[in-house]
Motif scaffolding. Sequence first.
Motif, PDB file in Angstrom:
ATOM      1  N   LYS A  99      -7.281  17.331 -15.258  1.00  0.00           N
ATOM      2  CA  LYS A  99      -6.030  16.554 -15.143  1.00  0.00           C
ATOM      3  C   LYS A  99      -4.807  17.441 -14.994  1.00  0.00           C
ATOM      4  CE  LYS A  99      -6.737  11.955 -16.783  1.00  0.00           C
ATOM      5  NZ  LYS A  99      -6.423  10.882 -17.714  1.00  0.00           N
TER       6      LYS A  99
ATOM      7  N   SER B 107      -8.885   8.567   9.000  1.00  0.00           N
ATOM      8  CA  SER B 107      -7.664   9.324   9.274  1.00  0.00           C
ATOM      9  C   SER B 107      -7.741   9.985  10.649  1.00  0.00           C
ATOM     10  CB  SER B 107      -7.465  10.416   8.220  1.00  0.00           C
ATOM     11  OG  SER B 107      -7.359   9.837   6.950  1.00  0.00           O
TER      12      SER B 107
ATOM     13  N   MET C  71      -7.721   3.050  13.646  1.00  0.00           N
ATOM     14  CA  MET C  71      -8.706   1.969  13.499  1.00  0.00           C
ATOM     15  C   MET C  71      -9.755   1.983  14.616  1.00  0.00           C
ATOM     16  SD  MET C  71      -8.017   0.559  10.684  1.00  0.00           S
ATOM     17  CE  MET C  71      -7.621   2.219  10.168  1.00  0.00           C
TER      18      MET C  71
ATOM     19  N   LEU D 142       0.843  -1.207   0.000  1.00  0.00           N
ATOM     20  CA  LEU D 142       0.000   0.000   0.000  1.00  0.00           C
ATOM     21  C   LEU D 142       0.873   1.248   0.000  1.00  0.00           C
ATOM     22  CD1 LEU D 142      -2.523  -1.163   2.713  1.00  0.00           C
ATOM     23  CD2 LEU D 142      -3.166  -0.523   0.378  1.00  0.00           C
TER      24      LEU D 142
ATOM     25  N   HIS E 273      -1.007   7.356   3.656  1.00  0.00           N
ATOM     26  CA  HIS E 273      -2.299   7.297   4.327  1.00  0.00           C
ATOM     27  C   HIS E 273      -2.201   6.377   5.527  1.00  0.00           C
ATOM     28  CE1 HIS E 273      -4.615   9.641   1.595  1.00  0.00           C
ATOM     29  NE2 HIS E 273      -4.457   8.847   0.567  1.00  0.00           N
ATOM     30  N   VAL E 274      -3.238   6.471   6.366  1.00  0.00           N
ATOM     31  CA  VAL E 274      -3.292   5.663   7.592  1.00  0.00           C
ATOM     32  C   VAL E 274      -3.071   4.168   7.330  1.00  0.00           C
ATOM     33  CG1 VAL E 274      -5.010   4.778   9.237  1.00  0.00           C
ATOM     34  CG2 VAL E 274      -4.681   7.236   8.980  1.00  0.00           C
TER      35      VAL E 274
ATOM     36  N   ARG F  33      -8.468  -7.444  -7.777  1.00  0.00           N
ATOM     37  CA  ARG F  33      -7.430  -7.615  -8.802  1.00  0.00           C
ATOM     38  C   ARG F  33      -6.703  -8.948  -8.625  1.00  0.00           C
ATOM     39  NH1 ARG F  33      -4.572  -1.798 -10.107  1.00  0.00           N
ATOM     40  NH2 ARG F  33      -6.486  -0.691 -10.618  1.00  0.00           N
TER      41      ARG F  33
ATOM     42  N   GLY G 270      -9.991   3.009  -2.689  1.00  0.00           N
ATOM     43  CA  GLY G 270      -9.410   3.298  -1.369  1.00  0.00           C
ATOM     44  C   GLY G 270      -8.978   4.751  -1.203  1.00  0.00           C
TER      45      GLY G 270
ATOM     46  N   ARG H 297       4.892  -0.522  -5.634  1.00  0.00           N
ATOM     47  CA  ARG H 297       3.615  -0.400  -6.353  1.00  0.00           C
ATOM     48  C   ARG H 297       2.885  -1.717  -6.231  1.00  0.00           C
ATOM     49  NH1 ARG H 297       2.949   3.160 -10.427  1.00  0.00           N
ATOM     50  NH2 ARG H 297       1.556   1.650 -11.369  1.00  0.00           N
TER      51      ARG H 297
ATOM     52  N   PHE I 201      -6.498  10.543  -9.783  1.00  0.00           N
ATOM     53  CA  PHE I 201      -7.531   9.641  -9.255  1.00  0.00           C
ATOM     54  C   PHE I 201      -8.823  10.398  -8.905  1.00  0.00           C
ATOM     55  CE2 PHE I 201      -5.244  10.908  -5.392  1.00  0.00           C
ATOM     56  CZ  PHE I 201      -6.287  11.190  -4.519  1.00  0.00           C
TER      57      PHE I 201
ATOM     58  N   VAL J 110      -6.781  -2.617   0.323  1.00  0.00           N
ATOM     59  CA  VAL J 110      -8.113  -2.065   0.067  1.00  0.00           C
ATOM     60  C   VAL J 110      -8.824  -3.074  -0.834  1.00  0.00           C
ATOM     61  CG1 VAL J 110      -7.255   0.291   0.323  1.00  0.00           C
ATOM     62  CG2 VAL J 110      -7.344  -0.719  -1.960  1.00  0.00           C
TER      63      VAL J 110
ATOM     64  N   SER K 161     -10.592   0.481   4.395  1.00  0.00           N
ATOM     65  CA  SER K 161     -10.558   1.790   3.715  1.00  0.00           C
ATOM     66  C   SER K 161     -11.769   2.019   2.826  1.00  0.00           C
ATOM     67  CB  SER K 161      -9.305   2.014   2.848  1.00  0.00           C
ATOM     68  OG  SER K 161      -8.146   1.745   3.560  1.00  0.00           O
TER      69      SER K 161
END
Length: 517
Positions: A476, A314, A318, A214, A218-219, A266, A419, A241, A482, A260, A288
Amino acid sequence: MSNASIFAALRAAFPADLDTTAIETADGPGAPLRYTWRDLERGTAMLANLLASLALPEGSRVAVQTDKSVEALMLYLAVQRAGYVYLPLNSAYQRHEIEYFIGDAEPAVVVCAPKHFTWISRLAFRLGTRNVFTLGDDRSGSLLERAALMSEQHTPALKRADELAAILYTSGTTGRSKGAMLSHGNLLSNARVLHEYWGWRRADEGGDVLIHALPIFHVHGLFVASHGALLNGSRMIWFARFDAKGVIARLPEASVFMGVPTLYTRMLAEPTLTRAACARMRLFISGSAPLQVETFDAWRERTGHTILERYGMSETVMLTSNPYRAADGERRRGTVGFALPGVGVRVRDEHGAPCAAGAIGGIEVNGPNVFGGYWRMPEKTAEEFTADGWFKTGDVGHIDERGYVTIVGRSKDLVISGGYNVYPAEIEGLINELPGVAESAVIGVPHPDFGEAVVAVVVPKPGAAPDGAAIAAALKDRIAHFKVPKRVFVADELPRNTMGKVQKNLLRQQHQGLFGG
Ligand code: MCA
Ligand code: AMP
């Protein structure tokens, strides 16, 4: 003073033998690279000494926008070690977004990718930042060059539980991002609870190995995954990645994976995902964004493993988790499990009255994990807490008699795509500034890969004929890709209720089959 520093707790969990592997890279320049615990100890000491040499005021923010690398993780740890405040920024953010964050947080130090140095340094110096370093994903850049001159000895800063450790920006419903202020106590209490609740196994108990795939801004990737492995002295297999085939190929060496929902769908699309590939795995965790029940079922069918879904923010790290141990209950699909030990979760109706078991209302939370407030936004902070001190999550759900929490929707206007959170108000504001646009509405519609995809509906000014593709192209140039709508529709008007409010639910219905989701 008792030391509540997140770094001190993680450092104390390093294995006695510092020459064993802490992190092995699976991709990226030079992979596989092996980092020992001693490398983490030395690297964070040198980086912390570099920060100390800058004589920064107490509470200084260190803003970081780099590609994912082990050195970037070391930088996070070094900021904690030196006692400053870490401010991670999504590597997809562009000038428009970065300018806001630097202007708002006023970091004393900015670290960016070498390829962005020219424009980020100019921006940062203009906004008052005195120190800008570069860090490439191949260990290039001025940060490591300067750190290499520093001593390998560093005494970690002592921290109280209420001292600030990190600021995480989460977009606001009005379009203005808010910096959630997380303390050492927030991070440490949550890391410890998750360590126990998810049954992390130390080396002498079979030794967990985490696949870390990941992002670390982010958290989920920065705190939940990294703290989990580090607090257990566990090895990480490090993907810069996410790559479904690559991750599946490493599953036989690993025992814990966090992702996520998009990562799970995938991987399910790959025939190499089999029971045999997952034979050594102990735990798959999802969060997420909502995990579809179809994904939950398909994963169990294919691998024999039941994904553990948990829920967080965030602002709170958790909050809830499905049980790890069978004795605590089953992992129930479509739910996010129980409130974590020490965390309070309750459901309230629109008047603030308690909801009965199973009745739907706003989810409110409290506990040592809940943030102290939004950076320099006391009014916003006050609005988001109840009079008795509970944080209003903006998520809508119910809690059943056994305590399982189910999220059924959100009262905040938010799209979660793969996510990543996208706030329609921000995108609508930018679209409305474009020539020929009278107004717009941004919605999330089901998407087979991202769960939800961002879609815009645009109303032209009289006589104008804006083009959907041109609008997407214009966005863009300004914002992280995203966030850019995957489709832009032009319509004569937006559906409104009698109060004049745009009926986004009607637009969502109209476009729900767009991606065959
Ligand atoms: C990439 N693209 C996306 C997304 N990701 N579009 C919509 N939604 C996305 N999530 C676009 C890019 O802008 C680009 O567009 C094109 O897809 C290809 O980009 P690439 O980087 O190659 O995509 P990818 O590598 O396939 O990335 C997909 C991903 C990634 C791996 C699913 O989005 C990801 O890592 N998501 C995880 C996010 C995360 O960690 N969230 C945790 C937040 P173009 O071609 O136009 O440039 S923490 C949180 O929510 C709370 C606290 C919690 O509970 O955990
Ligand atoms: P963030 O702003 O990135 O912290 O995102 C937090 C939001 O993500 C929460 O308020 C929820 O709406 C959502 N979220 C996180 N985990 C889950 C989950 N397991 N199921 C549904 N929504 C989730």
